[in-house]
Design a protein around this motif. Structure first.
Motif, PDB file in Angstrom:
ATOM      1  N   LEU A 116     -22.800   8.232   3.398  1.00  0.00           N
ATOM      2  CA  LEU A 116     -22.363   9.610   3.593  1.00  0.00           C
ATOM      3  C   LEU A 116     -23.499  10.491   4.105  1.00  0.00           C
ATOM      4  O   LEU A 116     -23.302  11.347   4.966  1.00  0.00           O
ATOM      5  N   LEU A 143     -17.812  14.937   3.971  1.00  0.00           N
ATOM      6  CA  LEU A 143     -17.066  14.556   2.770  1.00  0.00           C
ATOM      7  C   LEU A 143     -15.620  14.225   3.106  1.00  0.00           C
ATOM      8  O   LEU A 143     -15.041  13.282   2.564  1.00  0.00           O
ATOM      9  N   ASP A 207     -20.943  14.390  -4.565  1.00  0.00           N
ATOM     10  CA  ASP A 207     -21.533  14.224  -3.237  1.00  0.00           C
ATOM     11  C   ASP A 207     -21.852  15.540  -2.561  1.00  0.00           C
ATOM     12  O   ASP A 207     -22.623  15.567  -1.606  1.00  0.00           O
ATOM     13  N   LEU A 210     -25.393  16.335  -1.779  1.00  0.00           N
ATOM     14  CA  LEU A 210     -26.122  15.837  -0.613  1.00  0.00           C
ATOM     15  C   LEU A 210     -26.443  16.965   0.363  1.00  0.00           C
ATOM     16  O   LEU A 210     -27.310  16.823   1.216  1.00  0.00           O
ATOM     17  N   ARG A 290     -20.065   6.783  -5.414  1.00  0.00           N
ATOM     18  CA  ARG A 290     -20.051   7.759  -4.349  1.00  0.00           C
ATOM     19  C   ARG A 290     -18.830   7.532  -3.539  1.00  0.00           C
ATOM     20  O   ARG A 290     -18.601   6.447  -3.118  1.00  0.00           O
TER      21      ARG A 290
ATOM     22  N   PRO B  62     -25.067  13.625 -10.195  1.00  0.00           N
ATOM     23  CA  PRO B  62     -25.236  13.145  -8.820  1.00  0.00           C
ATOM     24  C   PRO B  62     -26.562  12.404  -8.674  1.00  0.00           C
ATOM     25  O   PRO B  62     -27.560  12.793  -9.297  1.00  0.00           O
ATOM     26  N   ASN B 157     -26.300   4.098  -1.078  1.00  0.00           N
ATOM     27  CA  ASN B 157     -26.947   5.194  -1.794  1.00  0.00           C
ATOM     28  C   ASN B 157     -28.446   5.248  -1.590  1.00  0.00           C
ATOM     29  O   ASN B 157     -29.053   6.294  -1.804  1.00  0.00           O
TER      30      ASN B 157
END
Lengths: 290, 217
Positions: A116, A143, A207, A210, A290, B62, B157
């Motif tokens: 992502l 996303l 997410d 990010l 994720r 997260p 990740n």
């Protein structure tokens, strides 16, 4: 604990032994926590100055309004987009026509396999920067594409999980393909999938962090601006993490509740992942990595 | 685009770093996750609770926040001060992934019906025999697919390490993107294909394993 495949039901001696283990484990766990707390104390991390911003109304409102609210808004916007994307491509993957099915398959697999962050950075530097639509929408678009492809797979599995007789009966009374999909299959599939969609929201929520990489708004950026001002990195990370955990636990609780309400005790929809490319923990009501 | 191909060794080196991160973090998180899973299915109540708390906390945080902790906050209390970047990245990713590994292993063990263990004990197998011939073989088979999904997600990740100064694949793409504005889409596709290859290798390995282990039921 009623029975386990791993060990026999303990007898009186074993129960007594377990009591000792429990005590030892308790001492160990408490000792570990105490060590961390002592470490924080030793480095003066409990000083009032460091925690002051989290007790000041201005900063609390910044955390809640610019942080939590923006983050939730981003997650919600992208999940709505993702549902639309997911329906289109999930149904597309079920199409009878090869020229529809294959491109849909390609798009879904591509966005699921690409990290992502890579996607967000690409979108931001190509379209978001300068006169573009900015960091906020770059994150939302990233996303949407990623979660949309995951949801496409969920939708496909959901439609396939509707008993075959339903579609057959609908065809038998003379409905067309589109009608069968729109009036018979999708409504039933959505009911099975709603918990999966909500737990995908947990993934989307995590997410949004990010956005930190490209300076998008949200909880992590508010955290960053607080610790660059007060140099209170440790307390900030603790507070931000706690806020995320609380939000996610609430969402998970909602997903569980919806599942009981709609699906009942039946086993939740297993999105059998073409191995790979999907996140773990698609088991409903769990947050995926994720 | 010429810029990327003329310095293709940079691309390869970036992916090599991604692979290093993934392998090291994978091994570490498998070890830690298995220990956690053992805690969660064991008979000691305190350890069960502690494991559950760990999973709930780590899984709902997260990964980026965990990275911020390891790279920015922890040095403030004297942790990870002189640690190399690669190691810090591995610690952050492994810390996060272990919670998911724990859940995958636990669900695999729970997938073995209780009746299997009871039946094996009823026909007179000893505890060790029942473990060795009945319970664990089934548990292993049930664990592989979710575990591979976890490892694939983990590989993707590792890209977050780019935000904290590790020049792995995503960081390298960012660098190329900044310098070659016209070729962004091709640069993106090059790196995307690299990641897709990594993911494919993992899932091909999983499919092979599953086929080899599959049994008629």
């Amino acid at each position: 604990m009623s029975g386990s495949v791993l060990y026999d039901a303990p007898g009186p001696k074993t129960v007594a032994r377990h009591r000792v283990y429990n005590l030892a484990a308790l001492v160990l766990v408490l000792g570990l926590l105490a060590f961390v707390a002592w470490r924080l104390y030793e480095e003066n991390q409990f000083d009032y100055d460091l925690w002051e911003p989290f007790l000041t109304p201005d900063y609390i409102s910044a955390l809640l309004v610019d942080g939590v609210l923006q983050t939730l808004q981003m997650a919600l916007t992208s999940i709505i987009g993702a549902v639309v994307f997911g329906v289109v491509f999930g149904v597309g993957k079920l199409s009878d026509h090869r020229w529809v099915r294959w491109p849909c398959w390609l798009v879904v697999e591509f966005f699921r396999a690409v990290p992502l962050l890579l996607l967000i950075i690409f979108v931001f530097y190509s379209f978001g920067i300068g006169d573009g639509f900015g960091a906020y929408w770059s994150v939302v678009i990233g996303l949407t594409l990623y979660n949309g492809s995951v949801l496409a797979e969920v939708f496909r599995a959901g439609v396939l999980a509707v008993p075959r007789g339903q579609a057959e009966a609908a065809y038998a009374i003379g409905m067309r393909k589109t009608q069968v999909m729109a009036f018979v299959l999708l409504p039933q599939a959505v009911k099975i999938m709603l918990p999966a969609i909500i737990s995908q929201m947990v993934v989307a929520l995590k997410d949004t962090s990010l956005g930190y990489a490209i300076g998008a708004p949200g909880l992590t950026r508010v955290g960053k601006s607080i610790y660059t001002e007060f140099f209170n990195q440790v307390p900030t990370v603790i507070v931000v993490a706690l806020l995320y955990i609380v939000m996610n636990l609430i969402l998970t609780a909602i997903a569980t509740w919806v599942q009981h309400k709609l699906v009942g005790e039946r086993k939740p929809l297993e999105v059998l992942q073409v191995i790979g490319k999907t996140d773990a923990g698609t088991g409903l009501t769990q947050a995926g990595p994720r | 685009m010429d810029d990327v191909f003329s310095s293709f060794d940079l691309v390869l080196r970036a992916f090599w770093l991604t692979i290093q991160l993934s392998v090291l973090a994978g091994v570490a998180s498998l070890a830690l996750g298995t220990v956690l899973a053992a805690m969660r299915v064991g008979p000691v109540a305190v350890l069960r609770r502690a494991g559950a708390a760990y999973v709930a906390i780590v899984r709902n945080t997260p990964l980026l926040v965990i990275f911020v902790f390891v790279f920015i906050a922890a040095p403030k209390i004297g942790w990870f001060v002189g640690t190399p970047f690669l190691l810090k990245g591995v610690i952050a990713v492994a810390f996060y992934t272990s919670a998911f590994v724990c859940e995958a292993v636990r669900s695999g063990i729970n997938a073995v019906p209780l009746g299997q263990a009871e039946a094996s004990r009823a026909i007179g197998m000893t505890f060790t025999q029942s473990m060795q011939h009945v319970v664990l073989p089934q548990a292993f088979r049930a664990v592989v697919p979710p575990l591979v999904s976890v490892l694939i997600a983990m590989t993707k990740n590792t890209s977050i390490a780019a935000v904290f100064g590790l020049m792995e694949a995503t960081g390298r793409m960012r660098y190329f993107t900044n310098n070659n504005a016209d070729d962004r889409i091709w640069i993106f596709l090059t790196f995307a294909i690299g990641y897709i290859l990594l993911v494919e290798v993992l899932s091909a390995a999983a499919i092979t394993l599953e086929r080899r282990w599959s049994v008629a039921r």
